[in-house]
Every structure is written in structure tokens, then in C-alpha cells.
Design a protein around this motif. Structure first.
Motif, PDB file in Angstrom:
ATOM      1  N   THR A  11       0.814  -1.212   0.000  1.00 45.32           N
ATOM      2  CA  THR A  11       0.000   0.000   0.000  1.00 45.32           C
ATOM      3  C   THR A  11       0.844   1.257   0.000  1.00 45.32           C
ATOM      4  O   THR A  11       0.369   2.322  -0.357  1.00 45.32           O
ATOM      5  N   HIS A  29      -2.237   9.688  16.056  1.00 48.19           N
ATOM      6  CA  HIS A  29      -1.627   8.364  15.865  1.00 48.19           C
ATOM      7  C   HIS A  29      -0.219   8.290  16.450  1.00 48.19           C
ATOM      8  O   HIS A  29       0.390   7.220  16.476  1.00 48.19           O
ATOM      9  N   SER A  56       4.750   6.784  13.873  1.00 50.11           N
ATOM     10  CA  SER A  56       4.345   5.570  13.173  1.00 50.11           C
ATOM     11  C   SER A  56       5.303   5.205  12.049  1.00 50.11           C
ATOM     12  O   SER A  56       6.094   6.029  11.581  1.00 50.11           O
ATOM     13  N   PRO A 108       5.663   2.045   8.538  1.00 47.93           N
ATOM     14  CA  PRO A 108       4.881   1.098   7.732  1.00 47.93           C
ATOM     15  C   PRO A 108       5.049  -0.363   8.120  1.00 47.93           C
ATOM     16  O   PRO A 108       4.275  -1.199   7.656  1.00 47.93           O
ATOM     17  N   HIS A 126       1.448   6.400   9.235  1.00 48.17           N
ATOM     18  CA  HIS A 126       1.551   5.038   8.724  1.00 48.17           C
ATOM     19  C   HIS A 126       0.752   4.089   9.614  1.00 48.17           C
ATOM     20  O   HIS A 126       0.249   4.477  10.671  1.00 48.17           O
ATOM     21  N   VAL A 127       0.680   2.851   9.206  1.00 53.34           N
ATOM     22  CA  VAL A 127      -0.228   1.893   9.846  1.00 53.34           C
ATOM     23  C   VAL A 127       0.133   1.632  11.309  1.00 53.34           C
ATOM     24  O   VAL A 127      -0.731   1.628  12.189  1.00 53.34           O
TER      25      VAL A 127
END
Length: 255
Positions: A63, A182, A185, A187, A218-219
Motif C-alpha cells: 500500500t 496516531h 508511526s 509502515p 503510517h499503519v
């Protein structure tokens, strides 16, 4: 072309074209087919590719392309050098201890460590460990684990477990992104776990990141703003981002 540069080129080509041929790449780059297969194995290990007969195709899970070392070394280099110089003021006194994350800005920080300043330094980053071996005053400890090709840093449970009994003065930390919601972060899940372990073993956490890191997230989150003591960045940071950090009692150092 260094391996990291070649792998970055392959990752970009894979993202653009969706597939790669071992034979074509070996001829184009003037390397052996086995070299290309090893590069593709690195991309597959990092979730960027799926190897097939004769080459590789893009991973369906892909992604976002995490920049490799070669690309990150030349991106915002001036800002990173200024950030590193400012962060050097936060090195502990003689005979203190630090843990260093992977990252090109952290690598610039290593260049600022005085040759006559005794320090115990712990890191999981292979290129950073190599640079530290040239500093005679450093007592160097290298953490083991599986080495990710993208960051050249050891990750995995072995690396995380080796930090469990440590308590250092300062953790100098890098991040791929930063937002109030968040936090910090990255990936990659294993990279996030490694960074989380680095944060947990330090009395003070110092983040080194240029202002471009505030542009997204990022995730995998590995730290909240509440986990940070100091954030060293460049003058491109917005007033809103400074305010968000300071609302969590983070000291913001702008270079």
C-alpha cells in the motif's frame, strides 16, 4: 550501484510496472541473475514483492513504498544535519549511555559524537554500528535479530528481548511520520515493535525528524506524544504541530 540502491530501484520499478524479470534486470544492471534473485528475496521478505518463476510481481499487500536507505540519505540532507547538531547537545555526560535507532538523521548524529567523550552506545542499526566503531571513546553494543533490507536494522523478537533488561540515559529515535492522533508511526510491524522497545528502555526519549514527517501517518504506531521528552526538527514545522507537541509537554527544538 550498491545493493540498497539497486533494491530501491527494483522496488520503484515493481511499483510502476507490477512485475520484474530476473533475466532483463541482470542484463540491464550488468549483474548476475543470482544477485537479482537475492535482491528480490529482500523485497519479498519486506512485503514488497512476491517471487514467481523468472522474476517477481508486486505484493497485493503493498500500500505504500517505504523509501530505502539510498533515497533517504539524500532527502532533506541539510535539515537532517542541522537537526543532528542540535540533538548532540542532548548527549549525556561522560560515561553516560544511549540507545540509537536506525535512520539517516541518527547517522548524522553519530558524526557529532566527540572522539574523547566516553559513552556506552547500543544500537540495532548496522550502518550506524559500523560508523561507531571509528569512535575510540564509544563502548559499543550491537543488538541482534533479522536485518531488514529497507532500513538495515535488526528487528524481531530476539532484538526486542535483548532490550528488556536495559535502562539507558537517552534514546535517540527516528520516525516515518508523526501526528497527534496516531503518534509516531512506521509502515512495518516489526520495525514498530523494535522502536517501541527502544522507547521503553530509556529515561529520556529524543526524536530526530525533519518537518516533512508531519505530513501523514503510517499503519503501525510505536509511541504517543506522551512518550516523547524532546522533539528536534527543522524550521519547516508548522505552529500547529509545535502546539500539538507542547500540549503533551514535549520540548520542541527547532533548527
Amino acid at each position: 550501484m550498491y545493493a540498497a540502491e539497486r533494491q530501491q530501484l527494483l522496488a520503484e520499478r515493481l511499483q510502476a510496472d507490477g512485475r520484474l524479470s530476473v533475466v532483463d534486470l541482470a542484463e540491464e544492471l550488468s549483474v548476475s541473475s543470482e544477485t537479482i534473485r537475492r535482491d528480490l528475496a529482500v523485497l519479498e521478505r519486506d512485503g514488497l514483492a512476491q517471487r514467481v518463476h523468472g522474476g517477481a510481481v508486486a505484493s497485493r499487500a503493498l500500500t505504500i513504498l517505504e523509501p530505502g536507505l539510498a533515497q533517504r540519505t539524500t532527502t532533506n540532507a541539510d535539515q537532517k544535519e542541522r537537526i543532528a547538531r542540535a540533538a548532540a547537545d542532548l548527549l549525556p555526560a561522560e560515561n553516560g549511555s544511549i540507545v540509537l535507532d536506525a535512520g539517516t538523521t541518527i547517522s548524522h548524529l553519530v558524526d557529532q559524537i566527540p572522539l574523547d567523550h566516553p559513552l556506552t552506545v547500543i544500537t540495532h542499526a548496522i550502518p550506524i554500528a559500523a560508523k561507531l566503531t571509528a569512535i575510540p571513546s564509544v563502548n559499543l553494543h550491537v543488538l541482534g535479530g533479522r536485518v531488514r533490507g529497507v532500513t538495515a536494522a535488526a528487528v524481531g523478537q530476539t532484538m526486542v528481548d535483548s532490550l528488556a533488561g536495559l535502562h539507558v540515559d537517552v534514546c535517540f529515535l527516528a520516525t516515518n511520520a508523526a501526528t497527534p492522533e496516531h503518534g509516531l508511526s512506521t509502515p512495518d510491524a516489526e520495525e514498530a515493535a523494535a522502536k517501541r522497545a527502544l522507547v521503553s528502555c530509556a529515561r529520556m526519549v529524543v526524536v530526530l525528524a525533519d518537518s516533512s514527517k508531519f505530513s501523514g501517518e503510517h499503519v503501525f504506531s510505536f509511541a504517543s506524544y506522551d512518550d516523547i521528552d524532546v522533539f528536534v526538527t527543522d524550521d519547516g514545522i508548522s505552529a500547529d504541530d509545535v502546539a500539538a507537541l507542547e500540549a503533551h509537554k514535549v520540548k520542541v527544538v527547532v533548527t
